[in-house]
Design a protein around this motif. Structure first.
Motif, PDB file in Angstrom:
ATOM      1  N   TYR A  32      31.414  -3.938  85.147  1.00 40.92           N
ATOM      2  CA  TYR A  32      30.179  -4.654  85.571  1.00 40.92           C
ATOM      3  C   TYR A  32      30.450  -6.029  84.987  1.00 40.92           C
ATOM      4  CZ  TYR A  32      27.725  -0.055  85.591  1.00 40.92           C
ATOM      5  OH  TYR A  32      27.223   1.143  85.754  1.00 40.92           O
ATOM      6  N   HIS A  33      29.888  -7.056  85.706  1.00 40.60           N
ATOM      7  CA  HIS A  33      29.959  -8.326  85.329  1.00 40.60           C
ATOM      8  C   HIS A  33      28.880  -8.073  84.001  1.00 40.60           C
ATOM      9  CE1 HIS A  33      31.289  -9.393  88.967  1.00 40.60           C
ATOM     10  NE2 HIS A  33      30.249  -9.664  89.755  1.00 40.60           N
ATOM     11  N   MET A  34      29.059  -9.001  83.073  1.00 43.78           N
ATOM     12  CA  MET A  34      28.177  -8.959  81.757  1.00 43.78           C
ATOM     13  C   MET A  34      27.618 -10.378  81.678  1.00 43.78           C
ATOM     14  SD  MET A  34      28.626  -5.885  80.776  1.00 43.78           S
ATOM     15  CE  MET A  34      27.941  -5.901  78.918  1.00 43.78           C
ATOM     16  N   GLY A  35      26.207 -10.176  81.153  1.00 45.72           N
ATOM     17  CA  GLY A  35      25.614 -11.329  81.151  1.00 45.72           C
ATOM     18  C   GLY A  35      24.772 -11.282  79.989  1.00 45.72           C
ATOM     19  N   TRP A  36      24.516 -12.527  79.372  1.00 49.49           N
ATOM     20  CA  TRP A  36      23.695 -12.902  78.408  1.00 49.49           C
ATOM     21  C   TRP A  36      22.273 -13.456  78.791  1.00 49.49           C
ATOM     22  CZ3 TRP A  36      23.600 -10.979  73.372  1.00 49.49           C
ATOM     23  CH2 TRP A  36      24.943 -10.610  72.927  1.00 49.49           C
ATOM     24  N   PHE A  37      21.136 -13.287  78.383  1.00 54.54           N
ATOM     25  CA  PHE A  37      19.871 -13.440  78.478  1.00 54.54           C
ATOM     26  C   PHE A  37      18.988 -13.864  77.392  1.00 54.54           C
ATOM     27  CE2 PHE A  37      21.662 -11.067  81.725  1.00 54.54           C
ATOM     28  CZ  PHE A  37      21.414 -11.843  83.193  1.00 54.54           C
ATOM     29  N   ARG A  38      18.130 -14.525  77.526  1.00 53.50           N
ATOM     30  CA  ARG A  38      17.314 -14.892  76.591  1.00 53.50           C
ATOM     31  C   ARG A  38      15.773 -15.009  76.929  1.00 53.50           C
ATOM     32  NH1 ARG A  38      19.301 -20.999  74.376  1.00 53.50           N
ATOM     33  NH2 ARG A  38      18.558 -21.980  76.473  1.00 53.50           N
ATOM     34  N   GLN A  39      14.936 -14.683  76.010  1.00 53.62           N
ATOM     35  CA  GLN A  39      13.314 -14.820  76.204  1.00 53.62           C
ATOM     36  C   GLN A  39      12.618 -15.452  74.973  1.00 53.62           C
ATOM     37  OE1 GLN A  39      11.405 -11.364  77.885  1.00 53.62           O
ATOM     38  NE2 GLN A  39       9.821 -13.009  78.970  1.00 53.62           N
ATOM     39  N   ALA A  40      12.044 -16.610  74.954  1.00 56.18           N
ATOM     40  CA  ALA A  40      11.209 -17.190  74.135  1.00 56.18           C
ATOM     41  C   ALA A  40       9.908 -16.749  74.277  1.00 56.18           C
ATOM     42  CB  ALA A  40      11.567 -18.470  74.084  1.00 56.18           C
ATOM     43  N   PRO A  41       9.214 -16.699  73.161  1.00 56.18           N
ATOM     44  CA  PRO A  41       7.760 -16.465  73.526  1.00 56.18           C
ATOM     45  C   PRO A  41       7.101 -17.383  74.643  1.00 56.18           C
ATOM     46  CG  PRO A  41       8.203 -16.536  71.251  1.00 56.18           C
ATOM     47  CD  PRO A  41       9.263 -16.977  72.019  1.00 56.18           C
ATOM     48  N   GLY A  42       6.200 -16.685  75.517  1.00 54.73           N
ATOM     49  CA  GLY A  42       5.439 -17.488  76.338  1.00 54.73           C
ATOM     50  C   GLY A  42       6.487 -18.116  77.500  1.00 54.73           C
ATOM     51  N   GLN A  43       7.626 -17.624  77.574  1.00 54.84           N
ATOM     52  CA  GLN A  43       8.494 -18.160  78.532  1.00 54.84           C
ATOM     53  C   GLN A  43       9.193 -16.937  79.676  1.00 54.84           C
ATOM     54  OE1 GLN A  43       9.136 -21.594  78.609  1.00 54.84           O
ATOM     55  NE2 GLN A  43       7.373 -21.621  77.254  1.00 54.84           N
ATOM     56  N   THR A  98      24.258  -5.438  82.171  1.00 52.12           N
ATOM     57  CA  THR A  98      25.375  -5.453  82.971  1.00 52.12           C
ATOM     58  C   THR A  98      25.327  -6.008  84.407  1.00 52.12           C
ATOM     59  OG1 THR A  98      24.432  -3.421  83.754  1.00 52.12           O
ATOM     60  CG2 THR A  98      25.846  -3.230  81.916  1.00 52.12           C
ATOM     61  N   SER A  99      25.155  -7.155  84.356  1.00 52.39           N
ATOM     62  CA  SER A  99      25.113  -8.109  85.421  1.00 52.39           C
ATOM     63  C   SER A  99      24.888  -9.629  85.218  1.00 52.39           C
ATOM     64  CB  SER A  99      24.086  -7.753  86.511  1.00 52.39           C
ATOM     65  OG  SER A  99      22.916  -8.161  86.013  1.00 52.39           O
ATOM     66  N   CYS A 100      25.113 -10.358  86.292  1.00 52.39           N
ATOM     67  CA  CYS A 100      25.148 -11.644  85.886  1.00 52.39           C
ATOM     68  C   CYS A 100      23.510 -12.134  86.381  1.00 52.39           C
ATOM     69  CB  CYS A 100      25.912 -12.691  86.811  1.00 52.39           C
ATOM     70  SG  CYS A 100      27.530 -12.751  86.092  1.00 52.39           S
ATOM     71  N   LEU A 101      22.897 -11.408  87.020  1.00 48.22           N
ATOM     72  CA  LEU A 101      21.606 -11.848  87.506  1.00 48.22           C
ATOM     73  C   LEU A 101      20.663 -11.218  86.523  1.00 48.22           C
ATOM     74  CD1 LEU A 101      21.980 -11.673  91.345  1.00 48.22           C
ATOM     75  CD2 LEU A 101      22.058 -13.848  90.001  1.00 48.22           C
ATOM     76  N   GLY A 102      20.675 -10.077  85.919  1.00 46.96           N
ATOM     77  CA  GLY A 102      19.852  -9.273  85.063  1.00 46.96           C
ATOM     78  C   GLY A 102      18.590  -8.811  85.781  1.00 46.96           C
ATOM     79  N   GLY A 103      19.053  -8.016  86.801  1.00 48.61           N
ATOM     80  CA  GLY A 103      17.834  -7.173  87.580  1.00 48.61           C
ATOM     81  C   GLY A 103      17.396  -5.928  86.722  1.00 48.61           C
ATOM     82  N   SER A 104      16.160  -5.618  87.038  1.00 45.93           N
ATOM     83  CA  SER A 104      15.614  -4.404  86.496  1.00 45.93           C
ATOM     84  C   SER A 104      16.266  -3.108  86.801  1.00 45.93           C
ATOM     85  CB  SER A 104      14.027  -3.842  86.993  1.00 45.93           C
ATOM     86  OG  SER A 104      14.311  -3.772  88.370  1.00 45.93           O
TER      87      SER A 104
END
Length: 118
Positions: A32-43, A98-104
């Motif tokens: 798989y491509h591997m990605g890092w994602f982040r989520q801040a409160p309210g964002q 396990t992706s660059c787009l980060g789908g469900s």
């Protein structure tokens, strides 16, 4: 079965550095491509960086270019996110997937919290 476990989050001062780890099991980093994602409160969730499964191509969000580096260690089956020159706006829960787009439909870790504050 596929499992992703993030670690390395914590409290760091602005300008500081932190290295996040994503320990993968149940597959190899060639799968798989591997990605890092982040989520801040309210964002909305934001893609931070990704690395392709084959080759060395990497991609970064404009907001982190020049500061963050994604890499992988095949021997440890682990993906890293080296974060330098951290800013308060980097504060978020960071996830690997396990992706660059980060789908469900992709696999996700449970996240690790990064707080950048003085």
């Amino acid at each position: 079965q596929v499992q992703l476990v993030e670690s390395g989050g914590g409290l760091v001062q602005p300008g500081g550095s932190l290295r996040l780890s994503c320990a993968a099991s149940g597959f190899t980093l060639d799968d798989y491509h591997m990605g890092w994602f982040r989520q801040a409160p309210g964002q909305e969730r934001e893609g931070v960086a990704c690395i392709l499964n084959l080759g060395n191509s990497t991609y970064y969000a404009d907001s982190v270019k020049g500061r963050f580096t994604i890499s992988k260690d095949y021997a440890k089956n682990t993906v890293y996110l080296q974060m330098n020159s951290l800013k308060p706006e980097d504060t978020a829960v960071y996830y690997c997937a396990t992706s660059c787009l980060g789908g469900s439909m992709d696999y996700w870790g449970k996240g690790t919290l990064v707080t950048v504050s003085s």
